[in-house]
Design an enzyme around this catalytic site. Structure first.
Site, PDB file in Angstrom:
ATOM      1  N   SER A 186       1.082  -1.195   0.039  1.00 31.23           N
ATOM      2  CA  SER A 186       0.034  -0.408  -0.560  1.00 31.23           C
ATOM      3  C   SER A 186       0.364   1.000   0.134  1.00 31.23           C
ATOM      4  O   SER A 186      -0.102   2.302  -0.829  1.00 31.23           O
ATOM      5  CB  SER A 186      -1.060  -0.115   0.987  1.00 31.23           C
ATOM      6  OG  SER A 186      -0.490  -0.214   2.622  1.00 31.23           O
TER       7      SER A 186
ATOM      8  N   LYS B  29      -0.022   4.915   6.655  1.00 30.88           N
ATOM      9  CA  LYS B  29      -0.533   5.342   5.900  1.00 30.88           C
ATOM     10  C   LYS B  29       0.029   7.176   5.828  1.00 30.88           C
ATOM     11  O   LYS B  29       1.100   7.504   6.694  1.00 30.88           O
ATOM     12  CB  LYS B  29      -1.889   5.428   5.364  1.00 30.88           C
ATOM     13  CG  LYS B  29      -2.430   4.035   5.453  1.00 30.88           C
ATOM     14  CD  LYS B  29      -2.854   3.197   4.256  1.00 30.88           C
ATOM     15  CE  LYS B  29      -3.527   2.096   4.191  1.00 30.88           C
ATOM     16  NZ  LYS B  29      -2.284   1.269   3.831  1.00 30.88           N
TER      17      LYS B  29
END
Length: 176
Positions: A49, A93
């Protein structure tokens, strides 16, 4: 030497060793807890990710909690947070929106949708949009779930992770 005397000597020796171990173990444990809770930690990261910023096979990240770090966060910082869908899992993230910012939910779609980030929340997305479960899936993340700001990678490839994102101010014709 009789069995009783041998047992007595061994018992005293074990007691002395354990007393010394406890005497050192408690301060060491307290120091480690304080350091990990208030200063920072090394945290593993796996998955696609955050490509190309982080490796798929895993990086050991240096996560900072120094000072009043939650108030010093900026758009573009890479953070570690507790997953809203699984409290036993952590995720890494990039912050794309702070409280009060207007963000595009999914820039890869034809129909663009904009959302305003509520107070006390951040909007996060992975750098690899096609392989990331992030705020596009579960919405803004409360600041209380944030564990720290990623400062760099300790292993396998030591490096700093810098915030190079530029915020482009603009006006939107759509109502949020």
């Amino acid at each position: 030497m009789t069995f009783r005397r041998l047992f007595s000597t061994a018992g005293r020796f074990a007691y002395t060793i354990s007393k010394g171990a406890v005497m050192y173990a408690i301060p060491i444990a307290c120091t480690c807890h304080t350091a990990f809770h208030y200063i920072g930690e090394i945290s593993p990261s796996y998955g696609p990710s955050m490509l190309p910023t982080l490796n798929v096979n895993g990086d050991n990240l240096i996560v900072s909690r120094l000072g009043n770090w939650r108030n010093k966060l900026r758009t573009g910082d890479v953070i570690v947070y507790i997953s809203p869908t699984d409290p036993h899992r952590r995720a890494v993230k990039r912050i794309l929106g702070m409280s009060g910012d207007t963000v595009c939910v999914d820039p890869t779609k034809d129909e663009l949708e904009y959302v305003q980030v509520p107070k006390g929340y951040v909007w996060v997305q992975g750098d690899n949009h096609s392989c990331s479960t992030d705020s596009r899936t579960y919405g803004p993340i409360p600041l209380a779930l944030l564990c720290g700001r990623v400062m760099g990678c300790a292993w396998p490839e030591p490096r700093l992770i810098r915030n190079t994102m530029e915020v482009v101010p603009g006006q939107f014709n759509k109502q949020v």
